[in-house]
Design a protein around this motif. Structure first.
Motif, PDB file in Angstrom:
ATOM      1  N   PHE A  63       0.862  -1.173   0.000  1.00  0.00           N
ATOM      2  CA  PHE A  63       0.000   0.000   0.000  1.00  0.00           C
ATOM      3  C   PHE A  63       0.901   1.226   0.000  1.00  0.00           C
ATOM      4  O   PHE A  63       1.437   1.612   1.027  1.00  0.00           O
ATOM      5  N   ILE A  64       1.112   1.787  -1.172  1.00  0.00           N
ATOM      6  CA  ILE A  64       2.077   2.883  -1.306  1.00  0.00           C
ATOM      7  C   ILE A  64       1.329   4.178  -1.624  1.00  0.00           C
ATOM      8  O   ILE A  64       0.447   4.198  -2.486  1.00  0.00           O
ATOM      9  N   LEU A  65       1.676   5.213  -0.902  1.00  0.00           N
ATOM     10  CA  LEU A  65       1.134   6.531  -1.212  1.00  0.00           C
ATOM     11  C   LEU A  65       2.276   7.393  -1.721  1.00  0.00           C
ATOM     12  O   LEU A  65       3.283   7.550  -1.048  1.00  0.00           O
ATOM     13  N   ASP A  66       2.108   7.900  -2.913  1.00  0.00           N
ATOM     14  CA  ASP A  66       3.133   8.822  -3.415  1.00  0.00           C
ATOM     15  C   ASP A  66       2.731  10.222  -2.984  1.00  0.00           C
ATOM     16  O   ASP A  66       1.942  10.890  -3.631  1.00  0.00           O
ATOM     17  N   PHE A  67       3.315  10.664  -1.885  1.00  0.00           N
ATOM     18  CA  PHE A  67       2.875  11.941  -1.308  1.00  0.00           C
ATOM     19  C   PHE A  67       3.250  13.117  -2.199  1.00  0.00           C
ATOM     20  O   PHE A  67       2.652  14.178  -2.116  1.00  0.00           O
ATOM     21  N   SER A  68       4.219  12.912  -3.077  1.00  0.00           N
ATOM     22  CA  SER A  68       4.588  14.027  -3.946  1.00  0.00           C
ATOM     23  C   SER A  68       3.461  14.350  -4.924  1.00  0.00           C
ATOM     24  O   SER A  68       3.425  15.419  -5.499  1.00  0.00           O
ATOM     25  N   LEU A  69       2.545  13.411  -5.115  1.00  0.00           N
ATOM     26  CA  LEU A  69       1.416  13.671  -6.010  1.00  0.00           C
ATOM     27  C   LEU A  69       0.183  14.151  -5.267  1.00  0.00           C
ATOM     28  O   LEU A  69      -0.671  14.815  -5.829  1.00  0.00           O
ATOM     29  N   CYS A  70       0.088  13.774  -4.012  1.00  0.00           N
ATOM     30  CA  CYS A  70      -1.148  13.993  -3.258  1.00  0.00           C
ATOM     31  C   CYS A  70      -1.480  15.475  -3.162  1.00  0.00           C
ATOM     32  O   CYS A  70      -0.610  16.306  -2.954  1.00  0.00           O
ATOM     33  N   SER A  71      -2.730  15.801  -3.331  1.00  0.00           N
ATOM     34  CA  SER A  71      -3.132  17.197  -3.192  1.00  0.00           C
ATOM     35  C   SER A  71      -3.933  17.425  -1.926  1.00  0.00           C
ATOM     36  O   SER A  71      -4.610  18.435  -1.798  1.00  0.00           O
ATOM     37  N   ARG A  76      12.244  12.435  -4.657  1.00  0.00           N
ATOM     38  CA  ARG A  76      10.852  12.030  -4.776  1.00  0.00           C
ATOM     39  C   ARG A  76      10.632  10.640  -4.200  1.00  0.00           C
ATOM     40  O   ARG A  76       9.580  10.347  -3.660  1.00  0.00           O
ATOM     41  N   GLU A  77      11.668   9.815  -4.327  1.00  0.00           N
ATOM     42  CA  GLU A  77      11.514   8.442  -3.866  1.00  0.00           C
ATOM     43  C   GLU A  77      11.147   8.395  -2.384  1.00  0.00           C
ATOM     44  O   GLU A  77      10.334   7.584  -1.960  1.00  0.00           O
ATOM     45  N   ASP A  78      11.750   9.315  -1.614  1.00  0.00           N
ATOM     46  CA  ASP A  78      11.482   9.318  -0.169  1.00  0.00           C
ATOM     47  C   ASP A  78      10.025   9.585   0.138  1.00  0.00           C
ATOM     48  O   ASP A  78       9.537   9.262   1.216  1.00  0.00           O
ATOM     49  N   LEU A  79       9.344  10.216  -0.778  1.00  0.00           N
ATOM     50  CA  LEU A  79       7.961  10.573  -0.509  1.00  0.00           C
ATOM     51  C   LEU A  79       6.992   9.473  -0.918  1.00  0.00           C
ATOM     52  O   LEU A  79       5.799   9.620  -0.765  1.00  0.00           O
ATOM     53  N   LYS A  80       7.527   8.397  -1.431  1.00  0.00           N
ATOM     54  CA  LYS A  80       6.657   7.235  -1.679  1.00  0.00           C
ATOM     55  C   LYS A  80       6.532   6.493  -0.360  1.00  0.00           C
ATOM     56  O   LYS A  80       7.424   5.780   0.055  1.00  0.00           O
ATOM     57  N   LEU A  81       5.427   6.729   0.309  1.00  0.00           N
ATOM     58  CA  LEU A  81       5.308   6.211   1.664  1.00  0.00           C
ATOM     59  C   LEU A  81       4.682   4.829   1.642  1.00  0.00           C
ATOM     60  O   LEU A  81       3.631   4.620   1.026  1.00  0.00           O
ATOM     61  N   ASP A  82       5.340   3.923   2.344  1.00  0.00           N
ATOM     62  CA  ASP A  82       4.781   2.578   2.483  1.00  0.00           C
ATOM     63  C   ASP A  82       3.863   2.589   3.691  1.00  0.00           C
ATOM     64  O   ASP A  82       4.306   2.511   4.828  1.00  0.00           O
TER      65      ASP A  82
END
Ligand code: SF4
Ligand code: SF4
Lengths: 178, 330, 385
Positions: free
Chosen positions: A112-120, A147-153
């Motif tokens: 379950f990965i959230l890419d926070f760099s995209l999240c609005s 950006r990779e760091d912002l892909k939150l597991d």
């Protein structure tokens, strides 16, 4: 004569202005010197979303891997993976092939990965989840160099939260419910 | 040792020593003033200003200066290289000369002469030439506009400035800053600021305009001309303009202190401290102005000078002449 | 070599019409897209003679993000966060305009509490927008300090809005059918506290800035906008009210529950930059009044209507006008009965207001042009969309 009077009111207004800034000179600073002090108004900040654990088993997510949050998200920020059930007549591969949720037979997400760099931070995912399995983390401190760091597991996050905090923090479902 | 002391009494040696001191003083002052400026700006704006480098951020300007030195010097592609780089030097050099006749203390005269005031006025007029060259040499339209503004501004404000300086000079009958400062006493009611407040006021306004400080910072006019004459300067080129601006501020403040606030004289403390105190109070006031007011428009700026300050200064000058002649008749 | 360089830097599409002509003493100047007072990325081509502007032409497109096109690629609910990004200073009004249009389209009844909350947050947001404008305008005029005082007050609003919405700038708070979330319990007290605080600060604003003779010199009689010209360009909001027309969507075609509140629509007949300035400062007070009335009569009840998560409005079209901080915001939605809007049209008030600039700036000094530009209160992302 009128012009002289005008000039004097003008000068007076300048003096008044100086008075205002002069008073400010002695007033208390309103800024917060960040790394040394921290602001105290962040409790209500949304922050990225995170998974909610079950009441009885805090490290198991409530999520049923239905994929509706991923669908509702305007920014495509989620990557939810579940094992793809093997096709008719094929043997299950090991490790199993992963595919985007929902997958038949998968009741919990494997990734379950959230890419926070995209999240609005719109909150559509929280609203849409049928099991109330998502909530805002209220965590404002998310800075990174890549950006990779912002892909939150989020699964890993849930596990570490469950391991670290006994008792489990009461999820803020109140505000989400209404 | 004795030979050394003997050497020091020689005028040339004193001059060299003084120059070295001036350099140190300008550098030191720039650092202090930048710090004061930023601190005042900070406190006025309800924030603490620089804080982290050195005690209370005191070393911040030094670090910034080092950063400026480390930066690449960019010359605009079609600019005039010679003029472009001559300009910042030319802005800075006259400032040094102007320090020579300043009356820091009664006992210490680096360059004995009786035309100190003229020297300062002459050399400070050179500053505008450097802005002009900078604007022309950068081959940038913003810079050019800034240069054009600075010339008109300098011309307009030189006139009332000279007139009110003359008003004071006539009262003392000397153009030597030592003599003028010495002519006043140690107490405020003996100062020309109190005896002739109109001249003091006009001088202050003109001083702010001459040093291109807000609200008269039209040659830079950041929100209109992006950076005005120094748009194209990077690194130490910009740094020199910056230093020159602060050096000029010190000079006008020092002249104001000598002309109107009794120079080094004051009770209890030794002269130099009084002089510095007076300079810094004026500087503080100028900085305070900057962080309070919007910028005036160009035609308003000229109107203020030609329609208000020049007639007023003329009037003041005439008054001074009358008073002096009446006194001398007795 | 210089020739090659010359032809390389000359003649992009928009500056081609500003090629140096036969007169040598004209100055062609490109103000922006990076210029301290074009706020963001507006670019203005100027033809100057000395410092007088002969011709000015705004050039857009540096921050075009295709919001209208994006609307066609997303579901109705997914488009909501976009609205906050159109005009980041008054995000609530845009949110409301879009949500309102879709509600009209689908015939959704919004609960009363939600309507009240919408008014409260939109007005708070309007205050914050005007405060930013105030500070930025003075920055344009060369005063550095006021913007920090304004931001000090604005922070209080952002705190309140954050407590309700969870964000500080782009809220996505007003959703289709109501608002995202209920306001916190102390919302009322905090609003009242803020309103009182702002009212006590306004005299300081007046002393420091409005009465200042330098500011008056920079604003009075500058950029006089006659009513018929304002009409011709479709100017709205404070720009129109600064020309003496009491036109306010909240008053003329009330939406939501605005018809239940008492508030003043300030107008000044002079039409110059100072009039626009005064209109906005008066609107701060008017908005304070509205917020006060709203929070003291906030009804109980739900904050969202039932809206299906798979939202499909019927075929048709609907339109909603909202009074934003910069003028009349209009969102037009057309549906073909599917999951995604067929077309969404956004009318940004800043666009019409900016069009005025060309004509207003003719023959004025460069410094005045900066003052005029500031007094129009442009938010470039809104104009470019
Ligand atoms: S808050 Fe919005 S943008 Fe962020 S993950 Fe959820 S749905 Fe996507
Ligand atoms: S909507 Fe909820 S249950 Fe469905 S995948 Fe997302 S988090 Fe899991």
């Amino acid at each position: 004569m009128k012009r002289i009077k005008k000039a004097f009111t003008g000068l007076k207004s300048l003096a008044v202005g100086l008075g205002v800034t002069g008073r400010a000179f002695y007033a208390k600073n309103v800024t917060v010197i960040y790394p040394k002090e921290e602001v105290d108004n962040l409790a209500s900040y949304r922050g990225h979303v995170e998974l909610v654990g079950k009441e009885d088993a805090p490290d198991v997510p409530k999520c049923v891997a239905c994929g509706s949050c991923a669908k509702a998200c305007p920014s495509n920020a989620f990557t939810i993976l579940c094992p793809v059930p093997p096709k008719e007549g094929e043997a299950a591969s090991d490790p199993p092939v992963m595919g985007p949720a929902p997958q038949r037979g998968a009741k919990t997400p494997s990734k379950f990965i959230l890419d926070f760099s995209l999240c609005s931070l719109c909150g559509q995912c929280v609203k849409t989840c049928p099991t109330k399995g998502l909530r805002f983390s209220n965590d404002p401190y998310l800075v990174s160099f890549t950006r990779e760091d912002l892909k939150l597991d989020l699964l890993a996050r849930l596990h570490s939260q469950a391991a670290n905090s006994q008792p489990v923090p009461v999820p803020d479902t109140e505000s989400v419910d209404k | 040792m004795n030979a050394l002391l003997l050497l020091l009494t020689h005028p040339a040696a004193r001059l060299v020593l003084w120059l070295v001191l001036v350099f140190a003083f300008i550098g030191f002052n720039a650092i202090i003033l930048v710090w004061v400026e930023r601190k005042v700006a900070g406190y006025v704006q309800l924030r603490p200003g620089p804080l982290h480098v050195g005690p209370q951020g005191l070393l911040q300007p030094l670090v910034d200066g080092i950063k400026l030195m480390g930066k690449q010097l960019v010359t605009p592609a079609q600019g005039d290289k010679v003029l472009f780089w001559a300009a910042p030097l030319l802005a800075f050099a006259p400032a040094i000369v102007c320090f020579l006749p300043l009356p820091f203390d009664a006992r210490f005269k680096p360059l004995p002469m009786n035309l100190g005031l003229v020297l300062i006025l002459a050399f400070s007029g050179l500053g505008v030439l450097s802005l002009c060259l900078a604007g022309w040499g950068s081959n940038n339209k913003w810079s050019l506009l800034g240069a054009a503004r600075s010339v008109a501004q300098a011309v307009a404000y030189e006139v009332p400035l000279l007139l009110c300086v003359l008003a004071v000079a006539i009262c003392t009958g000397s153009l030597d800053l030592y003599a003028i400062a010495g002519h006043q006493g140690a107490w405020p009611w003996q100062w020309y600021a109190v005896k002739n407040p109109l001249a003091f006021f006009i001088f202050l306004v003109c001083a702010v305009a001459e040093t291109n400080r807000a609200p008269f910072d039209l040659p830079e006019g950041e929100s209109e001309l992006t950076g005005g004459f120094h748009t194209e300067y990077s690194g130490m080129g910009f740094g020199l303009f910056f230093m020159a601006e602060y050096a000029n501020m010190v000079i006008v403040a020092a002249v104001a202190a000598a002309l109107f606030l009794g120079g080094w004289q004051g009770p209890f403390l030794p002269g130099i401290w009084w002089f510095l105190l007076k300079i810094y109070s004026i500087l503080f006031f100028i900085i305070w102005l900057r962080w309070t007011f919007p910028r005036v428009r160009f035609d308003q700026l000229l109107n203020i000078s030609w329609k208000w300050l020049t007639p007023l200064a003329l009037f003041d000058f005439a008054l001074a002449v009358i008073v002096v002649s009446i006194r001398s008749m007795k | 070599m210089h020739d090659a360089f010359d032809s390389a830097i000359r003649g992009d599409l928009s500056s081609a019409r500003f090629e140096p002509g036969p007169t040598e003493d004209k100055l062609i100047l490109s103000m922006g897209p990076q210029h301290p007072s074009t706020h963001g990325v507006l670019r203005i081509m100027l033809e100057l003679e000395g410092e007088y502007i002969l011709r000015a032409e705004p050039i857009l497109g540096y921050i075009h993000r295709m919001h209208e096109w994006m609307a066609e690629q997303k579901t109705y609910l997914q488009f909501i966060p976009n609205m906050g990004r159109v005009d980041y200073l008054h995000a609530m009004a845009w949110n409301w305009a879009y949500a309102g249009a879709v509600e009209r389209l689908a015939g959704i009844e919004v609960p009363e509490r939600a309507e009240y909350i919408r008014v409260a947050v939109t007005e708070l947001n309007r205050i914050s927008s005007h405060l930013v404008w105030w500070g930025a305008y003075l920055l344009d005029l060369g005063a550095f300090t006021p913007i920090l005082y304004a931001f000090d007050d604005r922070e209080q609003i952002l705190d309140i809005l954050q407590s309700a919405t969870g964000s500080r700038l782009t809220y996505s708070y007003i959703t289709i059918g109501g608002v995202y979330d209920d306001v916190p319990d102390d919302f009322r007290e905090r609003c009242i506290e803020f309103v009182n605080r702002l009212r006590s600060r306004l005299p300081m604003y007046r002393d420091l800035v409005t009465d200042n003779v330098i500011l008056r010199g920079r604003c009075e009689g500058i950029g006089v906008l006659p009513v018929d010209m304002a009409r011709r360009y479709g100017a709205t909001g404070p720009v129109l009210r600064g020309s003496g027309v009491a036109s306010d969507v909240r008053r003329c075609e009330p939406y939501g529950v605005y018809d239940r509140f008492e508030f003043r629509v300030p107008t000044y007949p002079e039409g110059d930059a100072m009039a626009r300035y005064k209109v906005r400062l008066d609107e701060l007070e008017a908005s304070c009044d509205i917020v006060e009335q709203v929070v003291s009569s906030l009804p109980e009840g739900p904050v969202t209507a039932k809206v299906s998560r798979v939202f499909k409005p019927p075929k048709g079209e609907a339109c909603m006008a909202v009074e934003g901080a910069r003028g009349k915001i209009l969102v037009h939605v057309r549906s073909d009965g599917g999951l995604k809007p067929y077309r969404v049209k956004l009318r940004a008030p800043g666009f019409s207001n900016m069009s005025l600039f060309s004509e207003l700036a003719q023959g004025v000094l460069l410094a005045d042009a900066v003052s005029i530009l500031g007094s129009l209160d442009l938010v470039i992302p809104e104009i470019d969309r």
